[in-house]
Design an enzyme around this catalytic site. Structure first.
Site, short mmCIF file in Angstrom:
data_model
loop_
_atom_site.label_atom_id
_atom_site.label_comp_id
_atom_site.label_asym_id
_atom_site.label_seq_id
_atom_site.Cartn_x
_atom_site.Cartn_y
_atom_site.Cartn_z
N GLN A 1 9.55 2.57 -7.44
CA GLN A 1 8.42 2.85 -6.54
C GLN A 1 8.50 4.26 -5.96
OE1 GLN A 1 7.36 -0.18 -3.75
NE2 GLN A 1 6.68 -1.53 -5.39
N GLY B 1 0.79 -1.22 0.00
CA GLY B 1 0.00 0.00 0.00
C GLY B 1 0.82 1.27 0.00
N ASN C 1 -4.79 2.41 -13.48
CA ASN C 1 -3.84 1.47 -12.89
C ASN C 1 -2.43 2.05 -12.99
OD1 ASN C 1 -2.89 -1.07 -11.83
ND2 ASN C 1 -2.15 -1.57 -13.88
N ASP D 1 -2.91 -4.66 -18.96
CA ASP D 1 -1.87 -3.61 -19.06
C ASP D 1 -1.79 -3.00 -20.47
OD1 ASP D 1 -1.22 -4.10 -16.40
OD2 ASP D 1 0.27 -5.62 -16.94
N SER E 1 4.24 3.49 -15.34
CA SER E 1 3.20 4.09 -16.19
C SER E 1 1.88 4.11 -15.45
CB SER E 1 3.00 3.24 -17.46
OG SER E 1 4.20 3.00 -18.15
N GLN F 1 9.47 6.81 -7.44
CA GLN F 1 8.93 7.69 -8.48
C GLN F 1 7.41 7.51 -8.64
OE1 GLN F 1 10.71 10.08 -10.61
NE2 GLN F 1 11.89 9.89 -8.74
N ASN G 1 1.71 3.04 -2.55
CA ASN G 1 1.07 4.02 -3.45
C ASN G 1 -0.18 4.62 -2.81
OD1 ASN G 1 2.31 4.39 -6.28
ND2 ASN G 1 2.54 2.19 -5.88
N MET H 1 -3.23 -6.85 -7.53
CA MET H 1 -2.48 -7.84 -8.27
C MET H 1 -3.34 -8.93 -8.90
SD MET H 1 0.35 -6.40 -8.11
CE MET H 1 1.52 -7.57 -8.81
N HIS I 1 1.49 0.76 -13.30
CA HIS I 1 2.21 -0.46 -13.67
C HIS I 1 3.71 -0.17 -13.66
CE1 HIS I 1 2.86 -4.36 -15.48
NE2 HIS I 1 3.72 -3.78 -16.29
C1 GAR Z 1 3.73 -1.04 -7.34
O1 GAR Z 1 5.08 -1.00 -7.71
C2 GAR Z 1 2.85 -1.13 -8.56
O2 GAR Z 1 3.39 -0.48 -9.68
C3 GAR Z 1 2.78 -2.63 -8.79
O3 GAR Z 1 2.72 -3.18 -7.51
C4 GAR Z 1 3.41 -2.34 -6.60
C5 GAR Z 1 2.53 -2.12 -5.41
O4 GAR Z 1 3.21 -1.49 -4.38
N1 GAR Z 1 1.66 -2.97 -9.57
C6 GAR Z 1 1.64 -3.99 -10.43
O5 GAR Z 1 2.59 -4.72 -10.59
C7 GAR Z 1 0.34 -4.15 -11.17
N2 GAR Z 1 0.51 -5.10 -12.23
P1 GAR Z 1 2.39 -0.84 -3.16
O6 GAR Z 1 1.42 -1.91 -2.65
O7 GAR Z 1 3.45 -0.55 -2.16
O8 GAR Z 1 1.71 0.38 -3.67
#
Ligand code: GAR
Length: 219
Positions: A175, A18, A111, A149, A140, A177, A20, A94, A113
């Site tokens: 991450q 979490g 989303n 995607d 992205s 960024q 993001n 995911m 990615h």
């Molecule tokens: C992030 O890096 C996001 O880009 C990726 O999962 C991570 C989640 O981190 N998403 C994907 O791979 C989607 N296909 P977080 O739970 O710390 O935000």
């Protein structure tokens, strides 16, 4: 936005840490994103992301407790619809969303990615970028369509690959960024500047023929 206008309502889908979601909440709390998180939804009831919001804003269920993918996504979609979101924000969610869910929220489903789409759709993007010898990697934000995607890309950040990078070290820089990129795109969304039209992303009424390339300081 005027003080009396209702805040844009964000429903956030998460499966993991979490970070993001944390960045989105931080942007809201610091006054740089005029929006409100009205629900956090997860396919992993024990994930850390759920703990970032009060219990009243959490919804989670285990897909294994449902007869089919469609049944789970219908329940998820009903729960999301119930909070009346303006935007549905996948932030480390995911699980592949079925086409009925995507069509239900199409045009307001985003989303993030961890790659420079269209490169490296799917999983293990950091490792695949290294194995491919990419000199640049990144993240992205895109509109979600039923194909994985593959929706219109709105904005990207580039992260140079450094000698000696591991998937872990690269993931950490990407991450960091992402935590700037997603709030920035959500500012566009929340202020009515962003739309999806005929499978393309539009910003300020103009088609984004290529994604906006954004730069942020290294944190
Ligand atoms: C992030 O890096 C996001 O880009 C990726 O999962 C991570 C989640 O981190 N998403 C994907 O791979 C989607 N296909 P977080 O739970 O710390 O935000």
């Amino acid at each position: 936005m005027s003080a009396s206008a209702p805040l844009p309502r964000l429903a956030v889908l998460c499966s993991g840490r979490g970070s993001n979601l944390g960045a989105i909440i931080k942007a809201i709390d610091s006054g740089t994103l005029d929006a409100e998180v009205v629900g956090v939804f997860s396919d992993r009831p024990k994930c850390a992301a759920l703990q970032l919001v009060p219990a009243t804003l959490r919804w989670s269920a285990k897909p294994g407790d449902f007869a089919s993918r469609g049944d789970f996504d219908l329940a998820l979609g009903d729960a999301v619809a119930n909070v009346r979101p303006h935007w549905v924000v996948c932030a480390g969610y995911m699980r592949i969303l079925d086409s009925a869910f995507v069509e239900r929220f199409r045009g307001r489903l985003l989303n993030i990615h961890p790659s420079l789409l269209p490169r490296h759709r799917g999983l293990d993007t950091h490792q695949r970028a290294l194995e491919s010898g990419d000199r640049e990697h990144g993240a992205s934000v895109h509109f979600v369509i039923p194909e994985l995607d593959a929706g219109a890309v709105i904005a990207q950040v580039v992260v140079p690959v450094q000698p000696g990078d591991t998937p872990q070290s690269l993931a950490e820089r990407v991450q960091a960024q992402e935590h700037h990129l997603y709030p920035e795109v959500l500012r566009w969304a929340a202020s009515g500047r962003l739309h999806e039209h005929d499978a393309t992303a539009m910003l300020d009424g103009h088609t984004l023929f290529t994604p906006r390339q954004l730069e942020f300081p290294e944190s």
